[in-house]
Write a protein that holds these residues in place. Structure first.
Motif, PDB file in Angstrom:
ATOM      1  N   ARG A  50       0.857  -1.111  -0.039  1.00 36.02           N
ATOM      2  CA  ARG A  50       0.041  -0.059  -0.009  1.00 36.02           C
ATOM      3  C   ARG A  50       0.753   1.303   0.208  1.00 36.02           C
ATOM      4  NH1 ARG A  50      -4.077  -2.728   3.677  1.00 36.02           N
ATOM      5  NH2 ARG A  50      -2.038  -3.033   4.678  1.00 36.02           N
ATOM      6  N   HIS A  51       1.875   1.111   0.554  1.00 35.10           N
ATOM      7  CA  HIS A  51       2.836   2.438   0.695  1.00 35.10           C
ATOM      8  C   HIS A  51       3.659   2.809  -0.487  1.00 35.10           C
ATOM      9  CE1 HIS A  51       5.160  -1.029   1.987  1.00 35.10           C
ATOM     10  NE2 HIS A  51       6.195  -0.376   1.705  1.00 35.10           N
ATOM     11  N   TYR A  68      -1.383   5.145  -6.268  1.00 38.97           N
ATOM     12  CA  TYR A  68      -1.125   4.028  -5.069  1.00 38.97           C
ATOM     13  C   TYR A  68      -2.185   3.059  -5.285  1.00 38.97           C
ATOM     14  CZ  TYR A  68       2.244   6.922  -3.025  1.00 38.97           C
ATOM     15  OH  TYR A  68       3.550   7.445  -2.764  1.00 38.97           O
ATOM     16  N   GLN A  71      -6.016   3.739  -4.654  1.00 41.17           N
ATOM     17  CA  GLN A  71      -6.748   4.757  -5.775  1.00 41.17           C
ATOM     18  C   GLN A  71      -7.090   3.745  -7.045  1.00 41.17           C
ATOM     19  OE1 GLN A  71      -3.328   7.148  -6.221  1.00 41.17           O
ATOM     20  NE2 GLN A  71      -4.545   8.758  -5.620  1.00 41.17           N
ATOM     21  N   PRO A 106       7.311   0.298   6.797  1.00 36.07           N
ATOM     22  CA  PRO A 106       6.544   1.285   6.293  1.00 36.07           C
ATOM     23  C   PRO A 106       5.171   1.288   6.817  1.00 36.07           C
ATOM     24  CG  PRO A 106       8.021   0.456   4.617  1.00 36.07           C
ATOM     25  CD  PRO A 106       8.051  -0.621   5.619  1.00 36.07           C
ATOM     26  N   ARG A 155       0.709  11.105   1.250  1.00 29.86           N
ATOM     27  CA  ARG A 155       1.368  10.262   0.118  1.00 29.86           C
ATOM     28  C   ARG A 155       1.048   9.109   0.028  1.00 29.86           C
ATOM     29  NH1 ARG A 155       7.286   8.737  -0.060  1.00 29.86           N
ATOM     30  NH2 ARG A 155       6.457   7.201   0.920  1.00 29.86           N
ATOM     31  N   LEU A 156       0.388   8.433   1.040  1.00 32.34           N
ATOM     32  CA  LEU A 156      -0.359   6.946   0.942  1.00 32.34           C
ATOM     33  C   LEU A 156      -1.634   6.908   0.095  1.00 32.34           C
ATOM     34  CD1 LEU A 156       0.984   4.960   3.852  1.00 32.34           C
ATOM     35  CD2 LEU A 156       1.929   5.313   1.747  1.00 32.34           C
ATOM     36  N   GLY A 157      -1.840   8.203  -0.218  1.00 31.08           N
ATOM     37  CA  GLY A 157      -3.130   8.263  -0.764  1.00 31.08           C
ATOM     38  C   GLY A 157      -4.476   7.799   0.084  1.00 31.08           C
TER      39      GLY A 157
END
Lengths: 347, 277
Positions: A87-88, A133, A136, B190, B272-274
């Motif tokens: 995910r990141h 990402y 989305q 992360p 940033r990770l949406g």
């Protein structure tokens, strides 16, 4: 690369997930493992991948024993039902992951990685999503990215665990056709797990029907559908009507209908698929009489429920034209003429 | 953006109203009173009080020790959370309950217990003293007390995130050829980083304000092991209310600034990770 599975046994506590199972997958083949939940198909796939260790038995890749090799070194691409995307990371970084974690000596240059990732994204037709990402993306897009990520390491074997299980029907149908075309393009030996018989029959070169940790039948889609090896396969590969009957002088009798019973047993079950039954208003020898109780429209086909004395409700499937020609009505008495039937001895 | 967006959940006005009222009464009102009180001082006096060398020394001790304690718990807390989530072992539930103990224990009790243990004639203090390490009545003792007090924060914020983490992510990374270390650094870390940061922030904030457990073990020697909250208390004991509030205001502003910074960092990462628009 061919895969050879020899006498695999895998138990989880008391539960025997795989019971002395052997299977060969030819190089470049697309094989479906089909079965109900709990039949051991996912366990088998995970054993092939090296994500589970079998209690006994061997896995050979191209004739070479890989049973004790770590998943990291097996060079398999694994696609999960719920995508398991990072995910990141962006889509690009997800696909590049397998290349970036290589040891320095074999790691491609940044330019090389970039080119390769974009090629793969083009292959799955999602090049325009590289900077997004995973959160989305839609489910279908995520699974295609997961597939691109698995292909990035140039796996010798591609393993897919219910890859379309979490998607809706329409996307699922699109994706399985797409997977078939993709496989025709890249020819990597692939094994995919599914509980959906339609999916298995449509996509696979060969279908492996599994039940209770064992293989029931292996064959091409038409083989397993047309000549099921066991009542289980027959029932699992489509809707079916069952008639319990007595065997008399080699014939299983249902009403006035007779079916040849090959095996010598006192009782037998006659299996007839709903679309392999004709309807008639005239009593003919070998027809089973009943009363129509329901008529349901299912898009292109019509399903009729017919109550047969001494048996369960029988389902009959007709095309819409046949239904209109016959003008069948509820509460009408009809005669059922099975075109095809299969008789299995009841133990 | 509209202030109120239509929602299927009823009671937006009421719920927001109560939340704001509550926050105002519990948080904002006392803080405002604090500021109002400080306004009684003129700027020069205020500056003289808050920059007095002895007070400045306490800022260093307080923020420094808090930072070290929070950093220690960042690593140890992550390790404990990892062990509690990933490995089955006998007595796991007991260990799990033990983590919360620093929350439940009165801080003064913790302070006295630590001071007794680590005093030069204490159970731990004596052998350490022979090695030339003095814990009690030094800044090291302050770090120790703060580490004890803030242990639960990182554990309790990271634990649920680790529990929810799909094992498939690690399996996927593994099948793509990642080593264990690469899986940890590129996939697990992360994922739990926002939780780690939250835990770190909470621990740090708690440590800055800690008083009860520290004063017993710190020794409270001027310029060496005095913490800012102690400065405030001692000013109050001398009926120097103005001086006390002036120092409190400085602490408040610095703490607020640091928390704002960390929250900003979190917000930036989430964006940033949406996860947020």
């Amino acid at each position: 690369m061919s895969i050879e599975i020899r006498n695999i046994v895998k138990t989880f506590g008391e539960f025997k997930a795989l019971n002395d199972l052997s299977l060969n997958v030819e190089s470049g083949e697309l094989v479906a493992l089909l079965g109900p939940s709990g039949c051991g198909k996912t366990s088998l796939l995970r054993v092939i991948a090296g994500l589970e260790t079998p209690d006994s038995g061997q896995i050979l890749f191209h004739g070479e024993d890989t049973t004790d090799r770590h998943v990291r070194e097996r060079q398999v691409g694994f696609v999960f039902q719920h995508y398991a995307l990072f995910r990141h990371m962006t889509v690009f970084e997800n696909v590049a992951f397998g290349l970036r974690v290589r040891p320095k000596s074999t790691r491609p240059s940044d330019a090389e990685i970039k080119r390769k990732v974009h090629d793969l994204l083009q292959l799955v037709q999602l090049d325009w999503l590289a900077d997004r990402y995973p959160a989305q993306l839609s489910g279908g897009q995520r699974q295609r990215i997961a597939l691109a990520r698995a292909l990035a390491v140039e796996p010798k074997v591609l393993l897919l665990d219910e890859p379309f299980g979490a998607l809706d029907t329409k996307v699922r149908k699109e994706l399985r056709r797409w997977l078939r075309r993709l496989h025709d393009e890249i020819h990597v030996t692939s094994v995919f797990v599914t509980h959906d018989q339609e999916e298995a029959l449509e996509v696979a070169d060969r279908v492996v029907v599994m039940n209770k940790g064992q293989i029931e039948q292996i064959g091409s889609p038409s083989e397993v559908y047309d000549t099921p090896a066991s009542p289980f396969v027959y029932q699992f590969l489509g809707d079916v009507n069952l008639f319990q009957s007595r065997v008399h002088e080699g014939w299983a009798q249902v009403g006035s209908a007779k079916f040849a019973a090959t095996e010598t047993s006192e009782h037998a079950t006659v299996y007839v698929r709903p679309h392999e039954i004709d309807l008639s208003r005239i009593a003919t020898p070998g027809a089973i009489s009943g009363t129509i109780t329901h008529i349901r429209l299912l898009g292109a086909t019509v399903r009729l429920e017919v109550e047969v004395p001494d048996h369960d409700v029988v389902e009959v499937e007709l095309t819409r034209e046949r239904q209109q020609e016959g003008a069948w009505q509820v509460a009408e008495t009809v005669y059922l003429i099975p075109r095809e039937a299969k008789v299995y001895a009841t133990v | 953006m509209k202030f109120k967006q239509s929602s299927v959940l009823p009671g937006f006005n009421l719920a927001l109203g109560y939340s704001l009222l509550y926050l105002s009464l519990i948080v904002l009102l006392p803080l405002t009173a604090l500021f109002a009180k400080t306004m009684g001082l003129d700027w020069a006096t205020f500056w003289a009080i808050v920059t007095e060398p002895r007070v400045v020394a306490t800022y260093k001790v307080t923020f420094g020790a808090s930072l070290i304690a929070a950093l220690i718990n960042l690593f140890v807390g992550m390790l404990i959370a990892w062990v509690l989530v990933r490995y089955p072992f006998p007595g796991k539930r007991f260990i799990d309950a033990l983590v919360d103990l620093p929350f439940a224990l009165p801080t003064a009790v913790a302070g006295i217990a630590l001071a007794t243990l680590y005093a030069p004639n204490g159970l731990m203090g004596e052998p350490l003293d022979k090695l030339g390490i003095k814990v009690a009545f030094t800044p090291l003792g302050i770090v120790l007390a703060l580490t004890f007090i803030t242990l639960p924060f990182v554990v309790r914020t990271v634990q649920p995130v680790l529990e929810d983490m799909e094992r498939e992510l690690e399996e996927a990374a593994s099948s793509l050829g990642a080593t264990r270390w690469q899986i940890f650094s590129k996939v697990i870390l992360p994922t739990i980083f926002p939780a780690l940061l939250t835990g770190f922030t909470l621990a740090f904030a708690r440590a800055i304000g800690e008083f009860g457990s520290v004063i017993f073990i710190a020794g409270n020697m001027p310029f060496k092991s005095e913490i800012t909250p102690l400065m405030i208390i001692s000013k109050l004991e001398q009926y120097d209310y103005m001086g006390a509030t002036a120092i409190a205001v400085v602490m408040l502003l610095v703490s607020f600034g640091l928390l704002l910074l960390i929250n900003g960092l979190q917000w930036w990462m989430a964006k940033r990770l949406g996860r947020r628009k």
